[in-house]
Write a protein that holds these residues in place. Structure first.
Motif, PDB file in Angstrom:
ATOM      1  N   SER A  64       0.798  -1.363  -0.051  1.00 39.98           N
ATOM      2  CA  SER A  64      -0.110   0.100   0.011  1.00 39.98           C
ATOM      3  C   SER A  64       1.079   1.284  -0.093  1.00 39.98           C
ATOM      4  O   SER A  64       2.156   1.259   0.224  1.00 39.98           O
ATOM      5  CB  SER A  64      -0.690  -0.001   1.322  1.00 39.98           C
ATOM      6  N   GLY A  65       0.322   2.449  -0.226  1.00 38.22           N
ATOM      7  CA  GLY A  65       0.956   3.651  -0.252  1.00 38.22           C
ATOM      8  C   GLY A  65       1.394   3.894   1.088  1.00 38.22           C
ATOM      9  O   GLY A  65       2.426   4.555   1.431  1.00 38.22           O
ATOM     10  N   THR A  66       0.540   3.518   1.982  1.00 36.39           N
ATOM     11  CA  THR A  66       0.772   3.752   3.607  1.00 36.39           C
ATOM     12  C   THR A  66       2.369   3.134   4.002  1.00 36.39           C
ATOM     13  O   THR A  66       2.991   3.556   4.909  1.00 36.39           O
ATOM     14  CB  THR A  66      -0.338   3.123   4.589  1.00 36.39           C
ATOM     15  N   ASP A 121       5.975  12.284  -0.850  1.00 38.72           N
ATOM     16  CA  ASP A 121       4.518  11.562  -0.944  1.00 38.72           C
ATOM     17  C   ASP A 121       3.908  11.451  -2.233  1.00 38.72           C
ATOM     18  O   ASP A 121       3.571  12.700  -2.413  1.00 38.72           O
ATOM     19  CB  ASP A 121       3.453  12.021   0.275  1.00 38.72           C
ATOM     20  N   SER A 124       1.097   5.046  -4.133  1.00 40.39           N
ATOM     21  CA  SER A 124      -0.118   4.240  -3.820  1.00 40.39           C
ATOM     22  C   SER A 124      -0.731   3.949  -5.203  1.00 40.39           C
ATOM     23  O   SER A 124      -0.980   4.791  -5.884  1.00 40.39           O
ATOM     24  CB  SER A 124      -1.262   5.180  -2.840  1.00 40.39           C
ATOM     25  N   ALA A 156       1.639   9.866  -3.621  1.00 42.06           N
ATOM     26  CA  ALA A 156       0.362   8.986  -3.684  1.00 42.06           C
ATOM     27  C   ALA A 156      -0.560   9.572  -4.731  1.00 42.06           C
ATOM     28  O   ALA A 156      -1.325   8.936  -5.231  1.00 42.06           O
ATOM     29  CB  ALA A 156      -0.237   8.781  -2.204  1.00 42.06           C
ATOM     30  N   GLN A 157      -0.647  11.016  -4.851  1.00 44.74           N
ATOM     31  CA  GLN A 157      -1.576  11.783  -5.619  1.00 44.74           C
ATOM     32  C   GLN A 157      -1.052  12.190  -6.972  1.00 44.74           C
ATOM     33  O   GLN A 157      -1.846  12.937  -7.683  1.00 44.74           O
ATOM     34  CB  GLN A 157      -2.457  12.692  -4.948  1.00 44.74           C
ATOM     35  N   SER A 190      -3.404  16.870   4.289  1.00 45.38           N
ATOM     36  CA  SER A 190      -2.986  15.603   3.633  1.00 45.38           C
ATOM     37  C   SER A 190      -3.738  14.472   4.305  1.00 45.38           C
ATOM     38  O   SER A 190      -4.428  14.672   5.184  1.00 45.38           O
ATOM     39  CB  SER A 190      -1.853  15.405   3.687  1.00 45.38           C
ATOM     40  N   LYS A 213      -6.410   6.291  -7.152  1.00 43.84           N
ATOM     41  CA  LYS A 213      -5.475   7.235  -7.518  1.00 43.84           C
ATOM     42  C   LYS A 213      -5.170   7.152  -9.011  1.00 43.84           C
ATOM     43  O   LYS A 213      -5.795   6.476  -9.812  1.00 43.84           O
ATOM     44  CB  LYS A 213      -4.266   6.475  -6.718  1.00 43.84           C
TER      45      LYS A 213
END
Ligand code: PLP
Length: 365
Positions: A58-60, A156, A180, A158-159, A84, A185
């Motif tokens: 996952s992105g996390t 980060d 992510s 993710a987006q 965020s 996404k």
């Protein structure tokens, strides 16, 4: 009903290729870290122009793994944004470090480099900018601060899959870039997935061990790691979609442009593009003091909208007593007024016209 995003429509277009590839995985009997994962890592490294990509669950987890291999730990401070998704700062807590929240640029919603400078202490180890809603943060300023102050830069992304600045992809500026593949996404799979990009072979080697119980040889464990691996089914979905991601991002930009044109002259603030980089519009987010009214009108007309994010991170109970924050007045103002509108590559201009008509109507009375 007009949704925030429409994954069903995209699937219909990809269906023949994806179903063929998933069936091949099912027949192979190989499901975790197999040949498709390896091929995807290479393809996406080539796409980003980075040396190494290590996929994970996952992105996390990507953020968690990145902070771990960067050697961030208890007592360290990591400067980031409070505007965020929680995972950005949650990962800082996973390694026992303290998130230090600084204010945003009120136009781009990205972390303000001047505020980073002011938040640096002897304990600061890293800066963790988010390329929020798909717009690259001010990387030239942030890279030079990190360079001058001897801080690690972890992004980060993710987006921001596919967003770039001067032909350099987001995720290639820091020592580590975290992505992510959550379904919504810009490059999403059909479940959870993520990855870390890096130019360092040494860090990549440690990431590969950490994502798989700390072993470099089966059942020989060098480190305490995680179970955080990408699976073959997600890898074939991602290999299929990677070929389309530039076209998807181009379509997102077309949607944003259409919104901008139709909303010009309407009493609200449309997204600001700083023209430093290529914005990939993970979200199209307006500002309006009359947010409730606009949201309700949209809802009554069967149109989705969403607040990203209704509570800034420094006000989340989870970080009580476990974070530091400078004055975040701009963040707090944006939190009161932000509203994200439907945004996906397949969104047609006629539908955008319909959405804008409802917004105009809401603000007219
Ligand atoms: C989605 C997201 C994450 C977390 O990714 P997951 O794959 O859902 O774990 C982290 N940071 C930001 C900014 C995100 O939008």
């Amino acid at each position: 009903m007009i949704p925030m995003l429409d994954l069903k429509q995209q699937y219909q277009e990809l269906k023949p290729e994806i179903e063929l590839r998933i069936r091949a995985v099912l027949e192979s009997g190989q499901f975790i870290l197999g040949p498709n994962v390896m091929a995807f890592e290479q393809e996406v490294a080539d796409y980003l122009g980075v040396d190494q990509v290590v996929s994970c669950a996952s992105g996390t987890d990507a953020l968690h793994l990145a902070l771990k291999v960067a050697g961030i730990g208890p007592g360290d401070e990591v400067i980031t944004t409070a505007f965020s998704f929680i995972a950005t700062a949650e990962a800082i807590r996973y390694v026992g470090a303290i998130p230090v929240f600084v204010d945003i640029d009120p136009h781009t919603f990205n972390i303000d480099p001047d505020q980073i400078q002011q938040a640096i202490t002897k304990k600061t180890k890293a800066v963790l900018p988010v390329h929020l809603f798909g717009q690259p943060a001010d990387m030239s300023a942030i890279v030079s601060i990190c360079h001058e102050e001897g801080l690690e830069l972890i992004e980060d992304c993710a987006q921001s899959f596919g967003a770039h600045v001067n032909n350099r992809q987001t995720g290639s500026f820091g020592i580590l870039g975290c992505f992510s593949f959550f379904p919504s996404k810009n490059l999403g799979c059909y479940g959870d997935g993520g990855m870390v990009s890096t130019a360092s072979g040494e860090l990549a080697k440690r990431l590969r061990m950490l994502r798989n119980h700390g072993c470099n040889k089966l059942y020989h464990h060098e480190l305490i790691g995680l179970n955080s691996r990408l699976d073959e089914i997600q890898a074939v979905v991602l290999r299929t979609k990677l070929k389309q991601v530039d076209a998807y991002n181009k379509d997102r930009r077309r949607v944003a442009k259409t919104y901008n044109r139709l909303l010009s002259g309407v009493k609200l603030t449309t997204p600001y593009e700083d023209n430093r980089g290529y914005h990939v519009y993970h979200q199209y987010t307006i500002l309006t003091p009359e947010r409730d009214k606009v949201m309700n009108h949209l809802k009554d007309a069967g149109i989705a909208s969403a607040i990203y994010y209704p509570v800034s991170l420094h006000k989340q109970n989870a970080f009580k007593g476990a974070c530091k924050a400078l004055t975040l007045s701009r963040t707090e103002q944006v939190v009161q007024q932000c509203l994200s509108l439907p945004m996906y590559p397949e969104l047609k201009d006629e539908v955008i016209e319909e959405i804008v008509a409802v917004i105009k109507d809401a603000l007219a009375n």
